[in-house]
Design a protein around this motif. Structure first.
Motif, PDB file in Angstrom:
ATOM      1  N   HIS A 396       0.853  -1.195   0.000  1.00 22.26           N
ATOM      2  CA  HIS A 396       0.000   0.000   0.000  1.00 22.26           C
ATOM      3  C   HIS A 396       0.888   1.243   0.000  1.00 22.26           C
ATOM      4  CE1 HIS A 396      -3.826  -2.125   0.540  1.00 22.26           C
ATOM      5  NE2 HIS A 396      -3.089  -3.017   1.179  1.00 22.26           N
ATOM      6  N   CYS A 404      -2.198  -4.201   4.711  1.00 20.21           N
ATOM      7  CA  CYS A 404      -3.474  -3.838   5.323  1.00 20.21           C
ATOM      8  C   CYS A 404      -3.978  -4.998   6.181  1.00 20.21           C
ATOM      9  CB  CYS A 404      -4.506  -3.439   4.253  1.00 20.21           C
ATOM     10  SG  CYS A 404      -5.184  -4.824   3.328  1.00 20.21           S
ATOM     11  N   HIS A 408      -7.194  -8.757   1.662  1.00 16.99           N
ATOM     12  CA  HIS A 408      -6.327  -8.297   0.568  1.00 16.99           C
ATOM     13  C   HIS A 408      -4.872  -8.616   0.885  1.00 16.99           C
ATOM     14  CE1 HIS A 408      -3.686  -5.175  -1.258  1.00 16.99           C
ATOM     15  NE2 HIS A 408      -4.329  -5.560  -2.345  1.00 16.99           N
ATOM     16  N   CYS A 409      -4.502  -8.426   2.165  1.00 20.53           N
ATOM     17  CA  CYS A 409      -3.131  -8.750   2.566  1.00 20.53           C
ATOM     18  C   CYS A 409      -3.174  -9.895   3.573  1.00 20.53           C
ATOM     19  CB  CYS A 409      -2.443  -7.520   3.166  1.00 20.53           C
ATOM     20  SG  CYS A 409      -2.127  -6.220   1.942  1.00 20.53           S
TER      21      CYS A 409
END
Ligand SMILES: [Zn+2]
Ligand SMILES: [Zn+2]
Length: 1020
Positions: A396, A404, A408-409
């Motif tokens: 990011h 994050c 997503h992560c």
């Protein structure tokens, strides 16, 4: 090239110095003074300045390399200006042949003083001058181009300058240069603490170019390498080696008003500390060396202030010299570079967390507190690796965060649990690595019994993300399937697997390393490949069978005619001859060569006498015969010296001189030595003198005498096991019982050819030396050897009588018929011929001996092998000539399709076998071939991609780009050739009334288009 494949000196300490700040101090006397001092301080790198046309003397470079000091050559010009590329290439080729690996053009281009004129678009102007140099140096085999060092800060801020230059390289499509490039760095420590700049820009967001806020560290300090590495990773996609060219501290430095100036004690203490950090693995692997500015300078030099020594070797910085000399020195160690902090994006805020604390918030969410402890530990290590990679390659970046807290992560929440905490603490600092890098440890819910190869799911094959079987027990996939199956990990733990076993199962080939543990890297040898004739390019006799013999020594006409008759009768194709003069030589050659028999010549020449081998080459060429010339013979034998006293160093030097002369005259120089150590010395001499190219057209002449050993020696059962005599009728030097006792006492279990090469397989021991020293084995023609009649050197074995003489020679000659050596190994292509001693003469060993009769049985057995041809190496098939891109034009049509959760690029070419490179928006490439995915057609292909963005496709010098937007693309490539182009038609609504119909009519009449078109009714 991986970081670990870049060359480093043997016993690398990472400690270095900058030599004199000028071009005038390369006399041997300076080397004599400073080499011992450099060694005493543990230095293994030396930065030296070179004139752009004139090289530093070879003896100077050689002196450094012999002491395992790696020279870093910096080309010095008064100003940054155009360099003539042919001169640069010649200079670099010379350096390469001497063993130099690193060359940097220019220095400190971000300083106004380095330019004749200071202008606005400096990076562009600089790169116009630099890129040709980088490309020229890149082309020189063995040399790695260095991006020149910048001055920290500088008139044009160094970090901004570096970014701009790398952007230009990317924009001009020069990324292939990164494959073999390193970056020079001047990370002076100034008068600031050594920790200055640690953590890089990620930790010092407020540091801005051209200013340093109070209390805010910037890049101008020892840790500058971290700042450069961040920029390089961002622009290049991975780390490049950083080579120090001017580093350390300068006495009296008062650059920063916040800290006291450098005094002698601080200089000594910090210099030793830098060196210790290097040796003990506290600095990252990509930071190769710290070259202290400045070893020495003349008293009048403007740089005398920074020097460690006067030019006569007297120390100026006594405490610093002593500190380095007293330090315990060992090879530099490496360790994994694990960050301490991570920037976490949570609820729109960026929070800097301690990495281990962060992990404690990941585990409860990613695996749950009820999983078995070993599975939780495996999860902790995987999550740590994932996080470490996120710090290295922030996910990011746009908001200044590494990671994050969503799927997503890596999912994270502030909730901790005692059991999951235990898993994190129990593996504190432990990561999994592959090739010295922390792995991208992907994991997922569960699989369907097998995990997936990374390239089957995403672009790019990761060597540690291979499809492996899994015991999770599900028959459908939950997640992407790459890496660790979490359910499978839990199942393995329940069945007693440790976390390391779990990790090694799902990430094959990895190592697990604690953050604190260090390791040594192997030394890489990056000597340039010696250009050499391939084995199939060497001349051989027609109908070659590899069989030969050493001719007798009588060169009178009648005797030679008799020899020729015998050689032909035996079916031999090679003869080694020792003519007394060039007339004898010419007579023999003119007799044998027209009969298809290859004469290999050893001109009779005593080693300490002079002999004109070049003249021999000319005579041979005049006879139209390939000039195979053996230069000297058995140098350790007193009979080869006029004074009877072998002088091996003299032999080495005379052989190299004469071999060079023969080489230059277009001949094939041959080397004969009986000892592998002496062979290494000859090769070392060619390396020292920078004439390794000689080996490109030299051959080796083994004398593989069998003594009275069998053809399988030393692998035979008598030698290995000491078995008792099996054939008591053979002749032994003592009664059988005694021989059996010797066999039992003298057995050598496990002995190999490298322990005892006194046998006919002995050439294998020399081949190993060539392989190690040159990287290839030159042709070998055994110029003497075989079994001498009545030999009895080894009392365990029978005397060589008629029967053994015949049988053994037959077995040796049979190598070339069967393609197998006596030990069962395949016949090496480099073994061109065997020429046993000796065809005729008074000698008892002669096959036609005037004193011992004729070896009738041997002759009969050799003739019994005939006729046959040996299998010769062949050149590789010529690859199909690439199509001329001038003649080609291609079109691409794109069809988009939405497939649940899948992004991909697939398509079809008109034919199979076209190589296609697909590059993602970050410069990562995957290579595929048309025809690899048959379901899309005969030229079909398919790759999965994992992110949206602009992808570039390259094939056959064509370049297309497509935008992936969460969909699956089908591309159809069509080639427009001059033949098909005239057939193209355009039918359009814009056509005049009636024209469309007319075109359709004409197409309908052409069978090539039949059924392909329908004409729509035009709406009016
Ligand atoms: Zn994320
Ligand atoms: Zn599974």
């Amino acid at each position: 090239m991986r970081i670990r494949d870049y060359p480093r000196p043997r016993g690398d300490t990472g400690i270095g110095f900058h030599w004199f700040p000028d071009l005038y101090h390369y006399d041997d006397s300076y080397l004599d003074t400073f080499l011992p001092l450099l060694k005493s301080m543990g230095a293994s790198w030396l930065v030296i300045l070179s004139h752009p046309q004139r090289s530093i003397p070879a003896s100077f470079i050689r002196g450094l390399l012999e002491e395992d000091i790696e020279p870093v050559v910096q080309i010095s010009t008064p100003y940054i200006a155009f360099l003539k590329q042919d001169e640069l290439r010649e200079l670099c080729e010379r350096y390469a042949s001497w063993g130099v690996h690193y060359v940097s053009p220019f220095k400190e281009p971000n300083l106004a003083s380095r330019w004749p004129k200071w202008e606005e678009d400096l990076p562009e102007r600089f790169m116009d001058l630099l890129i040709p140099c980088l490309e020229t140096i890149y082309e020189v085999e063995g040399i790695i181009p260095l991006f020149p060092p910048l001055s920290p800060g500088g008139d044009f801020w160094d970090t901004v300058f570096l970014e701009a230059c790398l952007d230009i390289l990317n924009r001009q499509k020069k990324r292939p240069l990164y494959e073999k490039m390193a970056v020079a760095i001047e990370n002076y420590a100034f008068n600031k603490p050594l920790t200055w700049g640690k953590g890089g820009k990620a930790q010092w967001l407020s540091a801005q170019p051209y200013q340093s806020l109070p209390g805010c560290e910037d890049q101008r300090g020892f840790y500058l390498f971290q700042w450069y590495d961040e920029i390089i990773r961002q622009k290049v996609g991975r780390s490049l080696p950083l080579l120090g060219t001017a580093n350390g501290l300068v006495l009296g430095d008062r650059s920063s008003s916040d800290f006291p100036p450098i005094d002698e004690a601080t200089h000594a203490q910090r210099s030793a500390q830098i060196s210790q950090m290097m040796i003990q693995g506290e600095l990252p692997n990509y930071f190769f060396n710290n070259a202290f500015w400045l070893l020495t300078a003349e008293d009048a030099s403007p740089f005398a202030q920074g020097r460690w020594f006067r030019p006569d070797g007297e120390p100026m910085l006594k405490a610093s010299v002593a500190a380095l000399q007293e330090m315990a020195k060992e090879s530099r160690r490496f360790r994994v570079d694990l960050p301490e902090k991570i920037r976490v994006l949570t609820d729109g805020e960026v929070e800097v967390m301690d990495l281990e604390e962060y992990l404690k918030g990941v585990l409860p969410r990613e695996m749950g507190k009820n999983a078995p402890l070993e599975a939780l530990k495996a999860q902790a290590v995987a999550a740590r690796c994932y996080a470490a990679n996120a710090v290295k390659y922030p996910r990011h970046r746009e908001v200044g965060a590494d990671i994050c807290t969503t799927t997503h992560c890596q999912v994270w929440s502030p909730t901790h649990d005692e059991r999951t905490n235990q898993a994190v603490e129990g593996t504190k600092g432990i990561v999994a690595t592959y090739d010295d890098e922390i792995i991208g440890a992907f994991y997922f819910g569960h699989c369907d019994g097998r995990t997936r190869n990374s390239e089957d799911v995403w672009v790019g094959a990761l060597p540690y993300c291979r499809s492996v079987p899994c015991i999770c027990g599900y028959d459908f996939m939950y997640g992407h399937g790459v890496g660790m199956c979490q359910r499978g990990a839990m199942k393995m733990a329940e069945e007693g697997a440790t976390y390391e076993e779990i990790l090694c199962h799902y990430y094959p080939g990895i190592e697990t390393l604690a953050q604190g543990s260090t390791y040594e890297l192997p030394v890489v040898d990056l000597s340039p490949e010696i250009p050499h004739l391939e084995l199939w390019e060497w001349p051989r006799p027609p109908e070659d069978n590899g069989l030969g013999i050493h001719l007798g020594l009588d060169f009178r006409e009648g005797a030679l005619a008799e020899e020729l008759r015998r050689v032909k009768d035996l079916g031999l194709k090679w003869v080694l001859l020792v003519p007394g003069d060039e007339f004898q030589m010419e007579r023999a050659i003119r007799l044998f060569w027209p009969q298809g028999i290859m004469p290999v010549v050893r001109p009779y020449a005593l080693i300490d006498r002079s002999h004109d081998f070049v003249r021999d080459v000319k005579v041979m060429k005049g006879c139209g015969v390939p000039p195979y010339i053996q230069i000297y013979n058995e140098p350790s034998d007193d009979r080869e010296w006029s004074n009877g006293r072998p002088d091996l160093p003299l032999f080495v030097s005379k052989w190299v001189n004469n071999a060079l002369a023969v080489y230059d005259a277009g001949g094939y120089p041959g080397l004969q030595v009986l000892d592998v150590g002496l062979l290494r010395e000859v090769i070392a001499e060619t390396r020292r003198r920078g004439v390794m190219n000689l080996w490109g057209r030299a051959w080796f002449c083994p004398h593989n005498y069998g003594l009275n050993h069998p053809p399988t020696y030393p692998y035979d059962r008598i030698n290995q096991e000491g078995i008792p005599v099996q054939n008591p009728e053979w002749e032994f030097v003592a009664p059988i019982e005694e021989v059996n006792r010797w066999r039992e006492e003298g057995k050598n279990p496990g002995q190999t050819i490298h322990d005892d090469y006194n046998c006919i397989l002995g050439f294998l021991a020399f081949a190993k030396v060539f392989e190690e020293e040159l990287g290839f084995v030159p042709p070998m023609i055994c110029g003497e050897g075989g079994w001498q009649y009545r030999s009895s050197q080894d009392r365990r074995y029978p005397v060589i009588g008629d029967y053994l003489h015949a049988s053994y020679h037959q077995q040796m000659f049979a190598w070339f018929k069967t393609g197998r050596l006596s030990n069962g190994a395949p016949l090496p292509d480099y073994l061109f011929a065997v020429c046993p001693w000796i065809l005729s003469g008074l000698d008892a060993d002669a096959w036609y001996s005037k004193s011992m009769g004729t070896r009738e049985r041997t002759i009969a057995l050799v003739k019994g092998l005939l006729p046959f041809l040996r299998e010769l190496p062949t050149p590789p098939d010529d690859p199909e000539p690439p199509p001329d891109p001038e003649d080609e034009e291609w079109t691409m049509t794109v069809r988009r399709e939405l497939r649940a959760g899948l992004r991909g690029i697939a398509g079809n070419f008109p034919r199979a076998g076209i190589g296609l490179t697909i590059t993602d928006p970050w410069g990562n490439s995957v290579v595929t071939t048309s025809g690899s995915k048959g379901e899309h057609g005969p030229g079909g292909f398919e790759v999965r991609v994992w992110a949206n963005g602009l992808y570039t496709l390259n094939f056959l010098d064509q370049r297309f780009q497509v935008m992936v937007q969460g969909d699956f693309l089908f591309l159809t490539f069509t080639q427009i050739s001059p033949e098909t182009l005239p057939l193209a038609r355009l039918a359009s609504d814009w056509m005049k009334e009636g024209e469309g119909e007319a075109l359709w009519k004409s197409l309908e009449g052409d069978e090539r288009y039949e059924g392909l078109f329908l004409l729509d009714e035009k709406e009016s």
